[in-house]
Design a protein around this motif. Structure first.
Motif, short mmCIF file in Angstrom:
data_model
loop_
_atom_site.label_atom_id
_atom_site.label_comp_id
_atom_site.label_asym_id
_atom_site.label_seq_id
_atom_site.Cartn_x
_atom_site.Cartn_y
_atom_site.Cartn_z
N LEU A 168 0.83 -1.20 0.00
CA LEU A 168 0.00 0.00 0.00
C LEU A 168 0.86 1.25 0.00
O LEU A 168 1.99 1.27 0.46
N ILE A 169 0.25 2.31 -0.50
CA ILE A 169 0.83 3.64 -0.40
C ILE A 169 -0.09 4.43 0.51
O ILE A 169 -1.27 4.59 0.24
N PHE A 170 0.44 4.95 1.60
CA PHE A 170 -0.37 5.68 2.56
C PHE A 170 -0.27 7.17 2.26
O PHE A 170 0.82 7.69 2.05
N SER A 171 -1.42 7.84 2.30
CA SER A 171 -1.42 9.27 2.05
C SER A 171 -2.48 9.94 2.89
O SER A 171 -3.36 9.29 3.44
N GLY A 172 -2.39 11.26 2.98
CA GLY A 172 -3.42 12.01 3.66
C GLY A 172 -3.42 11.84 5.16
O GLY A 172 -4.47 11.85 5.78
N HIS A 173 -2.27 11.69 5.81
CA HIS A 173 -2.22 11.58 7.26
C HIS A 173 -2.81 12.84 7.89
O HIS A 173 -2.60 13.94 7.41
N ALA A 174 -3.56 12.64 8.96
CA ALA A 174 -4.25 13.77 9.58
C ALA A 174 -3.25 14.80 10.10
O ALA A 174 -2.22 14.46 10.68
N ALA A 175 -3.58 16.06 9.87
CA ALA A 175 -2.73 17.13 10.36
C ALA A 175 -2.91 17.27 11.87
O ALA A 175 -3.95 16.93 12.42
N ASN A 176 -1.86 17.83 12.51
CA ASN A 176 -1.93 18.11 13.94
C ASN A 176 -2.30 16.87 14.76
O ASN A 176 -3.05 16.97 15.74
N SER A 177 -1.79 15.72 14.37
CA SER A 177 -2.09 14.50 15.11
C SER A 177 -1.31 14.47 16.41
O SER A 177 -0.26 15.10 16.54
N GLU A 178 -1.83 13.74 17.37
CA GLU A 178 -1.15 13.57 18.65
C GLU A 178 -1.03 12.09 18.94
O GLU A 178 -1.77 11.27 18.40
N THR A 179 -0.07 11.74 19.79
CA THR A 179 0.18 10.34 20.11
C THR A 179 -0.25 10.04 21.53
O THR A 179 0.05 10.79 22.45
N GLN A 180 -1.00 8.95 21.68
CA GLN A 180 -1.46 8.51 22.99
C GLN A 180 -1.01 7.07 23.21
O GLN A 180 -0.99 6.28 22.28
N GLU A 181 -0.67 6.76 24.46
CA GLU A 181 -0.38 5.38 24.81
C GLU A 181 -1.64 4.71 25.32
O GLU A 181 -2.53 5.36 25.88
N CYS A 182 -1.71 3.41 25.14
CA CYS A 182 -2.90 2.64 25.52
C CYS A 182 -2.46 1.27 26.01
O CYS A 182 -1.54 0.66 25.45
N GLY A 183 -3.12 0.80 27.06
CA GLY A 183 -2.82 -0.54 27.55
C GLY A 183 -1.43 -0.69 28.10
O GLY A 183 -0.75 -1.70 27.82
N ASN A 184 -0.96 0.31 28.87
CA ASN A 184 0.38 0.25 29.47
C ASN A 184 1.47 0.04 28.44
O ASN A 184 2.41 -0.76 28.65
N GLY A 185 1.36 0.73 27.33
CA GLY A 185 2.38 0.65 26.29
C GLY A 185 2.16 -0.42 25.25
O GLY A 185 2.97 -0.54 24.32
N ALA A 186 1.09 -1.19 25.37
CA ALA A 186 0.81 -2.22 24.36
C ALA A 186 0.49 -1.60 23.01
O ALA A 186 0.80 -2.17 21.96
N PHE A 187 -0.14 -0.43 23.04
CA PHE A 187 -0.53 0.27 21.82
C PHE A 187 -0.10 1.73 21.89
O PHE A 187 -0.16 2.35 22.95
N THR A 188 0.31 2.24 20.73
CA THR A 188 0.54 3.66 20.56
C THR A 188 -0.41 4.15 19.48
O THR A 188 -0.43 3.58 18.38
N ILE A 189 -1.19 5.17 19.80
CA ILE A 189 -2.24 5.62 18.88
C ILE A 189 -1.92 7.03 18.41
O ILE A 189 -1.77 7.96 19.21
N GLU A 190 -1.81 7.19 17.10
CA GLU A 190 -1.58 8.50 16.50
C GLU A 190 -2.90 8.96 15.88
O GLU A 190 -3.38 8.36 14.91
N THR A 191 -3.49 10.00 16.44
CA THR A 191 -4.84 10.38 16.06
C THR A 191 -4.99 11.90 16.12
O THR A 191 -4.28 12.57 16.89
N PRO A 192 -5.89 12.47 15.32
CA PRO A 192 -6.06 13.93 15.33
C PRO A 192 -6.82 14.46 16.54
O PRO A 192 -6.87 15.67 16.74
#
Length: 218
Positions: free
Chosen positions: A7-31
């Motif tokens: 795949l080619i990924f495009s259009g990543h959301a601007a001004n996204s922030e990173t959150q941790e989830c599940g004591n580091g099991a997941f890292t979520i990058e979301t607007p």
């Protein structure tokens, strides 16, 4: 969606922030923080179901909310990059731009579809991690992801999907085929879930697939 596609990924959301989830099991990058919170809850709920079926998370996984995921055969809503332990999911507000009005997925509210996509892609991720060095055929990957996606769905919405993509009973092993998945992914999912729900199948069949003792591949 199918993890074998490049795949080619495009259009990543601007001004996204990173959150941790599940004591580091997941890292979520979301607007937005609220979307990240929703995704975290969906991930933890889905992981509990997958763990109950013998699929274990052995490495952290990153989740990225993007504006668009595209590949040579068209756009898709979500994708797992197995080489990087990354799940990309289209921003929910874009679902309507991508889905055909005739796609059964279009009948689901965005929050229900988001949870469904999370379960599907996390299943791909945990199958890959649980199998370790074993190569799981794409049809087996899609069988597990589709069956557990519907298994994790609230019964009311599952009935909506199955009603929009019906497959007559009894379930048909011959339809568990990657060509069927490509042509009619929702019918593939209906048939996969119905097959999974048979007493002789369920999580024990998934374990056999992950252990390399069974495959639907022909």
């Amino acid at each position: 969606m199918a993890i074998a596609l490049a795949l080619i990924f495009s259009g990543h959301a601007a001004n996204s922030e990173t959150q941790e989830c599940g004591n580091g099991a997941f890292t979520i990058e979301t607007p937005s923080q609220s979307l990240g919170t929703q995704l975290c809850g969906d991930l933890l709920d889905a992981r509990d179901l997958l763990l109950s079926c013998g699929l274990e998370q052995t490495r952290p996984i990153s989740i990225k909310v993007v504006g668009e995921i595209s590949h040579p055969i068209g756009k898709c809503l979500s994708y797992f990059e197995c080489g990087f332990d990354v799940i990309s999911i289209t921003a929910p507000e874009k679902f309507g731009d991508i889905l055909s009005p005739y796609d059964p997925y279009a009948l689901l509210p965005p929050e229900v579809l988001l949870e469904s996509l999370v379960t599907h892609e996390l299943a791909h991720a945990l199958v890959t991690q649980s199998a370790d060095a074993r190569d799981i055929d794409i049809v087996d990957q899609e069988y597990i992801a589709a069956a557990l996606e519907l298994e994790n769905m609230e019964a009311t919405w599952r009935e909506v999907l199955i009603g929009a993509a019906p497959v007559s009973l009894p379930p048909k092993p011959d339809l568990i085929d990657i060509m069927i998945y490509g042509l009619a992914p929702r019918k593939f999912a209906t048939n996969a879930w119905q097959h999974f729900r048979l007493t002789e199948n369920g999580c024990s069949l998934i374990a056999r697939i992950v252990e390399g003792r069974f495959s639907f591949a022909r």
